[in-house]
Design a protein around this motif. Structure first.
Motif, PDB file in Angstrom:
ATOM      1  N   PHE A  49       3.753  63.835  81.280  1.00 28.24           N
ATOM      2  CA  PHE A  49       3.042  63.088  80.244  1.00 28.24           C
ATOM      3  C   PHE A  49       1.532  63.245  80.422  1.00 28.24           C
ATOM      4  CE2 PHE A  49       0.825  59.350  78.722  1.00 28.24           C
ATOM      5  CZ  PHE A  49       1.285  59.245  77.427  1.00 28.24           C
ATOM      6  N   VAL A  50       1.054  63.098  81.642  1.00 26.50           N
ATOM      7  CA  VAL A  50      -0.384  63.237  81.913  1.00 26.50           C
ATOM      8  C   VAL A  50      -0.860  64.631  81.527  1.00 26.50           C
ATOM      9  CG1 VAL A  50      -2.156  63.301  83.728  1.00 26.50           C
ATOM     10  CG2 VAL A  50      -0.414  61.503  83.739  1.00 26.50           C
ATOM     11  N   LEU A  51      -0.074  65.639  81.875  1.00 25.47           N
ATOM     12  CA  LEU A  51      -0.484  67.025  81.619  1.00 25.47           C
ATOM     13  C   LEU A  51      -0.515  67.382  80.130  1.00 25.47           C
ATOM     14  CD1 LEU A  51       1.368  68.796  84.556  1.00 25.47           C
ATOM     15  CD2 LEU A  51      -1.093  68.309  84.353  1.00 25.47           C
ATOM     16  N   VAL A  52       0.378  66.785  79.327  1.00 27.91           N
ATOM     17  CA  VAL A  52       0.423  67.144  77.898  1.00 27.91           C
ATOM     18  C   VAL A  52      -0.358  66.171  77.013  1.00 27.91           C
ATOM     19  CG1 VAL A  52       2.614  68.371  78.111  1.00 27.91           C
ATOM     20  CG2 VAL A  52       2.626  65.970  77.421  1.00 27.91           C
ATOM     21  N   LEU A  53      -0.823  65.047  77.590  1.00 26.33           N
ATOM     22  CA  LEU A  53      -1.574  64.071  76.801  1.00 26.33           C
ATOM     23  C   LEU A  53      -2.920  64.645  76.382  1.00 26.33           C
ATOM     24  CD1 LEU A  53      -1.854  61.173  75.685  1.00 26.33           C
ATOM     25  CD2 LEU A  53      -2.900  60.569  77.879  1.00 26.33           C
ATOM     26  N   VAL A  90      -2.128  63.532  89.762  1.00 24.90           N
ATOM     27  CA  VAL A  90      -2.177  64.639  88.817  1.00 24.90           C
ATOM     28  C   VAL A  90      -3.627  64.817  88.407  1.00 24.90           C
ATOM     29  CG1 VAL A  90      -1.370  65.497  86.579  1.00 24.90           C
ATOM     30  CG2 VAL A  90       0.127  64.050  87.960  1.00 24.90           C
ATOM     31  N   GLU A  91      -4.084  66.068  88.381  1.00 22.96           N
ATOM     32  CA  GLU A  91      -5.451  66.351  87.916  1.00 22.96           C
ATOM     33  C   GLU A  91      -5.416  66.571  86.419  1.00 22.96           C
ATOM     34  OE1 GLU A  91      -8.647  68.591  86.391  1.00 22.96           O
ATOM     35  OE2 GLU A  91      -6.752  69.603  86.788  1.00 22.96           O
ATOM     36  N   ARG A  92      -6.306  65.881  85.713  1.00 22.06           N
ATOM     37  CA  ARG A  92      -6.417  66.038  84.259  1.00 22.06           C
ATOM     38  C   ARG A  92      -7.887  66.019  83.892  1.00 22.06           C
ATOM     39  NH1 ARG A  92      -6.725  62.928  79.523  1.00 22.06           N
ATOM     40  NH2 ARG A  92      -5.739  63.993  77.793  1.00 22.06           N
ATOM     41  N   ASN A  93      -8.367  67.122  83.343  1.00 24.44           N
ATOM     42  CA  ASN A  93      -9.759  67.244  82.912  1.00 24.44           C
ATOM     43  C   ASN A  93     -10.740  66.874  84.026  1.00 24.44           C
ATOM     44  OD1 ASN A  93      -8.834  67.981  80.360  1.00 24.44           O
ATOM     45  ND2 ASN A  93      -8.911  65.882  79.608  1.00 24.44           N
ATOM     46  N   THR A 127      -7.857  57.023  87.563  1.00 25.32           N
ATOM     47  CA  THR A 127      -8.750  56.593  88.646  1.00 25.32           C
ATOM     48  C   THR A 127     -10.171  57.020  88.308  1.00 25.32           C
ATOM     49  OG1 THR A 127      -8.688  58.634  89.946  1.00 25.32           O
ATOM     50  CG2 THR A 127      -6.880  57.059  90.298  1.00 25.32           C
ATOM     51  N   SER A 128     -11.100  56.569  89.112  1.00 23.64           N
ATOM     52  CA  SER A 128     -12.488  57.009  88.913  1.00 23.64           C
ATOM     53  C   SER A 128     -12.771  58.249  89.760  1.00 23.64           C
ATOM     54  CB  SER A 128     -13.452  55.879  89.287  1.00 23.64           C
ATOM     55  OG  SER A 128     -13.237  55.477  90.621  1.00 23.64           O
TER      56      SER A 128
END
Length: 132
Positions: A49-53, A90-93, A127-128
Motif C-alpha cells: 500500500f505504501v509503495l503504490v500510494l 518502507v522508504e517512500r519519496n 515518520t519524520s
C-alpha cells in the motif's frame, strides 16, 4: 479524495503517537484507542500500500486488494485497537514509513461500535525520518 487521503494520514499519525507513547508502554494499558485509518491483513499488504500510494487512496486500495485476491485485504475503517510493535520500514519519496501491528478489538458498523474477537492487523505510520 484529498479529504480521504488527509484523513488517513492524520489517523496514521495518531497511531504513530500511540505506538510511541512511553506512558502506554509502561502501563501496558489494554484499553483500545479509536481511529479511522488503514488496516491490512498482512505486513506485506501494508508495505505494498505504501509503495503504490500516490494521491489516490482508492486506487492504492484497489491495487493491493486485487493483488491479494480479496476485496478487503486492506481497507479504511474506524476501529478500536491496541498498538503493537513496528514490524518493518518502507522508504517512500525519501521518507521512512513504519508498518506497525495493531490488535483490533472493535469496529464501527452501521449499528455503532461492535466489540470483536481481537485480531492482529497491520497499519502504516509516517515518520519524520528521511533518507539522506
Amino acid at each position: 479524495m484529498k479529504y480521504l487521503c488527509g484523513m488517513i494520514l492524520s489517523g496514521l499519525a495518531l497511531i504513530g503517537a500511540a505506538t510511541m507513547s512511553p506512558a502506554a508502554a509502561e502501563t501496558n494499558d489494554p484499553s483500545p484507542q479509536f481511529i479511522s485509518g488503514l488496516i491490512c491483513d498482512t505486513r506485506e499488504q501494508a508495505e505494498r500500500f505504501v509503495l503504490v500510494l500516490r494521491d489516490n487512496v482508492e486506487k492504492a486500495l484497489v491495487t493491493v486488494n486485487t493483488e491479494a485476491g480479496t476485496p478487503n485485504a486492506c481497507m479504511v475503517a474506524t476501529y478500536g485497537f491496541v498498538p503493537g510493535q513496528t514490524v518493518s520500514e518502507v522508504e517512500r519519496n525519501g521518507a521512512i514509513v513504519n508498518v506497525v501491528e495493531v490488535r483490533v478489538m472493535a469496529v464501527a458498523t452501521s449499528g455503532g461500535l461492535q466489540m470483536i474477537e481481537p485480531k492482529v492487523y497491520y497499519s502504516v505510520v509516517p515518520t519524520s525520518d528521511r533518507i539522506a
